[in-house]
Design a protein around this motif. Structure first.
Motif, PDB file in Angstrom:
ATOM      1  N   ALA A  33      32.807  93.986  45.332  1.00 62.09           N
ATOM      2  CA  ALA A  33      33.004  92.547  45.282  1.00 62.09           C
ATOM      3  C   ALA A  33      33.730  92.446  46.727  1.00 62.09           C
ATOM      4  O   ALA A  33      34.636  91.433  46.818  1.00 62.09           O
ATOM      5  CB  ALA A  33      33.972  91.828  44.392  1.00 62.09           C
ATOM      6  N   GLY A  34      33.291  93.220  47.653  1.00 61.06           N
ATOM      7  CA  GLY A  34      34.046  92.951  49.188  1.00 61.06           C
ATOM      8  C   GLY A  34      35.466  93.547  49.086  1.00 61.06           C
ATOM      9  O   GLY A  34      35.653  93.301  50.457  1.00 61.06           O
ATOM     10  N   LEU A  35      35.904  94.194  48.151  1.00 57.38           N
ATOM     11  CA  LEU A  35      37.160  94.777  48.319  1.00 57.38           C
ATOM     12  C   LEU A  35      37.014  96.366  48.471  1.00 57.38           C
ATOM     13  O   LEU A  35      36.143  97.029  47.782  1.00 57.38           O
ATOM     14  CB  LEU A  35      37.833  94.553  47.181  1.00 57.38           C
ATOM     15  N   GLU A  36      37.753  96.963  49.481  1.00 58.94           N
ATOM     16  CA  GLU A  36      37.685  98.604  49.598  1.00 58.94           C
ATOM     17  C   GLU A  36      38.499  98.999  48.468  1.00 58.94           C
ATOM     18  O   GLU A  36      39.260  98.529  47.602  1.00 58.94           O
ATOM     19  CB  GLU A  36      38.581  98.928  50.859  1.00 58.94           C
ATOM     20  N   ARG A  37      37.866 100.539  48.056  1.00 56.73           N
ATOM     21  CA  ARG A  37      38.431 101.149  46.808  1.00 56.73           C
ATOM     22  C   ARG A  37      39.888 101.513  47.357  1.00 56.73           C
ATOM     23  O   ARG A  37      40.217 102.247  48.371  1.00 56.73           O
ATOM     24  CB  ARG A  37      37.385 102.358  46.611  1.00 56.73           C
ATOM     25  N   ARG A  38      40.628 101.505  46.249  1.00 55.03           N
ATOM     26  CA  ARG A  38      42.141 101.655  46.393  1.00 55.03           C
ATOM     27  C   ARG A  38      42.599 102.055  44.842  1.00 55.03           C
ATOM     28  O   ARG A  38      42.963 101.196  44.058  1.00 55.03           O
ATOM     29  CB  ARG A  38      42.948 100.503  46.810  1.00 55.03           C
ATOM     30  N   ASP A  39      42.253 103.183  44.624  1.00 61.57           N
ATOM     31  CA  ASP A  39      42.665 103.664  43.285  1.00 61.57           C
ATOM     32  C   ASP A  39      44.279 103.402  42.690  1.00 61.57           C
ATOM     33  O   ASP A  39      45.036 103.684  43.598  1.00 61.57           O
ATOM     34  CB  ASP A  39      42.485 105.269  43.164  1.00 61.57           C
ATOM     35  N   TRP A  77      39.865  98.697  43.196  1.00 64.41           N
ATOM     36  CA  TRP A  77      39.498  97.843  44.411  1.00 64.41           C
ATOM     37  C   TRP A  77      40.347  96.804  44.697  1.00 64.41           C
ATOM     38  O   TRP A  77      40.934  96.128  44.042  1.00 64.41           O
ATOM     39  CB  TRP A  77      38.247  97.570  44.223  1.00 64.41           C
ATOM     40  N   GLY A  78      40.651  96.716  46.011  1.00 64.23           N
ATOM     41  CA  GLY A  78      41.530  95.412  46.370  1.00 64.23           C
ATOM     42  C   GLY A  78      42.925  96.177  46.342  1.00 64.23           C
ATOM     43  O   GLY A  78      43.343  97.105  46.711  1.00 64.23           O
ATOM     44  N   ASN A  79      43.839  95.149  45.959  1.00 62.83           N
ATOM     45  CA  ASN A  79      45.271  95.402  46.105  1.00 62.83           C
ATOM     46  C   ASN A  79      45.889  95.815  44.666  1.00 62.83           C
ATOM     47  O   ASN A  79      47.173  95.465  44.596  1.00 62.83           O
ATOM     48  CB  ASN A  79      46.058  94.363  46.703  1.00 62.83           C
ATOM     49  N   PRO A  80      45.473  96.567  43.672  1.00 64.49           N
ATOM     50  CA  PRO A  80      43.875  96.413  43.204  1.00 64.49           C
ATOM     51  C   PRO A  80      43.869  95.276  42.497  1.00 64.49           C
ATOM     52  O   PRO A  80      44.536  95.011  41.544  1.00 64.49           O
ATOM     53  CB  PRO A  80      43.637  97.799  42.499  1.00 64.49           C
ATOM     54  N   ALA A  81      42.885  94.422  42.847  1.00 65.55           N
ATOM     55  CA  ALA A  81      42.459  93.151  42.070  1.00 65.55           C
ATOM     56  C   ALA A  81      41.480  93.767  41.053  1.00 65.55           C
ATOM     57  O   ALA A  81      41.264  92.951  39.873  1.00 65.55           O
ATOM     58  CB  ALA A  81      41.754  92.248  43.222  1.00 65.55           C
ATOM     59  N   ILE A  82      40.839  94.770  41.238  1.00 67.77           N
ATOM     60  CA  ILE A  82      39.712  95.150  40.394  1.00 67.77           C
ATOM     61  C   ILE A  82      40.152  96.657  39.938  1.00 67.77           C
ATOM     62  O   ILE A  82      40.305  97.612  40.525  1.00 67.77           O
ATOM     63  CB  ILE A  82      38.504  95.160  40.856  1.00 67.77           C
ATOM     64  N   ILE A  83      40.170  96.875  38.580  1.00 67.54           N
ATOM     65  CA  ILE A  83      40.579  98.192  37.890  1.00 67.54           C
ATOM     66  C   ILE A  83      39.602  98.573  36.725  1.00 67.54           C
ATOM     67  O   ILE A  83      39.382  97.863  36.088  1.00 67.54           O
ATOM     68  CB  ILE A  83      41.977  98.011  37.234  1.00 67.54           C
ATOM     69  N   LEU A  84      39.156  99.864  37.044  1.00 66.69           N
ATOM     70  CA  LEU A  84      37.910 100.330  36.303  1.00 66.69           C
ATOM     71  C   LEU A  84      38.741 101.709  35.272  1.00 66.69           C
ATOM     72  O   LEU A  84      39.491 102.489  36.206  1.00 66.69           O
ATOM     73  CB  LEU A  84      36.939 101.051  36.884  1.00 66.69           C
ATOM     74  N   SER A 134      32.004  88.342  38.908  1.00 63.62           N
ATOM     75  CA  SER A 134      30.674  88.530  38.768  1.00 63.62           C
ATOM     76  C   SER A 134      29.885  89.707  39.799  1.00 63.62           C
ATOM     77  O   SER A 134      29.124  90.460  39.522  1.00 63.62           O
ATOM     78  CB  SER A 134      29.726  87.386  39.002  1.00 63.62           C
ATOM     79  N   GLY A 135      30.557  89.621  40.956  1.00 63.59           N
ATOM     80  CA  GLY A 135      30.327  90.332  41.973  1.00 63.59           C
ATOM     81  C   GLY A 135      30.697  91.824  41.733  1.00 63.59           C
ATOM     82  O   GLY A 135      30.062  92.805  42.057  1.00 63.59           O
ATOM     83  N   ALA A 136      32.029  91.890  40.943  1.00 58.42           N
ATOM     84  CA  ALA A 136      32.290  93.323  40.527  1.00 58.42           C
ATOM     85  C   ALA A 136      31.290  93.877  39.558  1.00 58.42           C
ATOM     86  O   ALA A 136      30.961  95.114  39.805  1.00 58.42           O
ATOM     87  CB  ALA A 136      33.739  93.189  39.895  1.00 58.42           C
ATOM     88  N   LEU A 137      30.945  93.194  38.817  1.00 61.30           N
ATOM     89  CA  LEU A 137      29.860  93.800  37.559  1.00 61.30           C
ATOM     90  C   LEU A 137      28.634  93.998  38.408  1.00 61.30           C
ATOM     91  O   LEU A 137      27.940  95.230  37.933  1.00 61.30           O
ATOM     92  CB  LEU A 137      29.736  92.674  36.619  1.00 61.30           C
ATOM     93  N   VAL A 138      28.036  93.149  39.351  1.00 59.12           N
ATOM     94  CA  VAL A 138      26.952  93.608  39.898  1.00 59.12           C
ATOM     95  C   VAL A 138      27.085  94.787  40.709  1.00 59.12           C
ATOM     96  O   VAL A 138      26.132  95.721  40.687  1.00 59.12           O
ATOM     97  CB  VAL A 138      26.377  92.305  40.997  1.00 59.12           C
ATOM     98  N   ASP A 139      28.263  95.090  41.366  1.00 56.48           N
ATOM     99  CA  ASP A 139      28.240  96.164  42.187  1.00 56.48           C
ATOM    100  C   ASP A 139      28.746  97.348  41.554  1.00 56.48           C
ATOM    101  O   ASP A 139      28.306  98.620  41.945  1.00 56.48           O
ATOM    102  CB  ASP A 139      29.528  95.880  43.073  1.00 56.48           C
ATOM    103  N   LEU A 140      29.162  97.273  40.292  1.00 55.57           N
ATOM    104  CA  LEU A 140      29.460  98.415  39.514  1.00 55.57           C
ATOM    105  C   LEU A 140      28.192  98.805  38.681  1.00 55.57           C
ATOM    106  O   LEU A 140      27.982 100.068  38.092  1.00 55.57           O
ATOM    107  CB  LEU A 140      30.625  98.277  38.496  1.00 55.57           C
TER     108      LEU A 140
END
Length: 161
Positions: A60-66, A77-84, A141-147
């Motif tokens: 979703a346009g965010l760099e990986r940052r574990d 990813w992000g600060n992290p805004a997205i966590i898997l 939605s961008g996160a799920l498309v990218d993952l």
């Protein structure tokens, strides 16, 4: 008027000193998120490790940052805004007929809204449950498309235990 201060020597025993050093060592200015690492069985751990290798550098346009602690079972990813998190237990909502489910590029997801405005998505119909939490205001939605390509590649279709 005189004020007297009584000074006593401060004695810190080894356990307290170790805790103090540990706390000081944990504080940092990198503001990494702390995420609970799942503890699945050996088979699920293996597919989760494969997923970690297949994950994109950007979501979703965010760099990986574990997040902390480092693990092949978590990513961010992000600060992290997205966590898997890979290898999580099946969410109770997975069996609720009123649950919101949908597919994105060949991967089925259960969607749950959190009280803080975030969304949690958990894969369905895969041999391991993969949970993706997207902070409020982030592109879910961008996160799920990218993952989706990485999930399809690394986590075989099937029913998780």
């Amino acid at each position: 008027m005189k004020f007297f201060r009584h000074r006593r020597p401060l004695v810190i025993g080894p356990p307290a000193l170790a805790a103090l050093i540990g706390v000081a060592g944990c504080s940092s200015s990198d503001d990494s998120a702390v995420t609970a690492v799942p503890s699945p069985g050996a088979e699920v751990t293996k597919v989760c490790q494969n997923l970690d290798k297949a994950l994109p550098r950007e979501v979703a346009g965010l760099e990986r940052r574990d997040p902390e602690p480092p693990s092949a079972l978590t990513a961010g990813w992000g600060n992290p805004a997205i966590i898997l998190r890979c290898g999580v237990v099946r969410p109770p909502m997975m069996t609720d007929p009123k649950a919101v489910a949908g597919g994105v590029n060949g991967v089925d997801w259960l969607q749950e809204a959190a009280d803080d405005g975030a969304f949690r998505f958990t894969t369905a119909n895969r041999v391991a449950y993969v949970e993706v939490t997207v902070a409020e205001g982030s592109d879910s939605s961008g996160a799920l498309v990218d993952l989706a390509p990485a999930v399809k590649q690394a986590i075989p279709a099937g029913i998780a235990d």
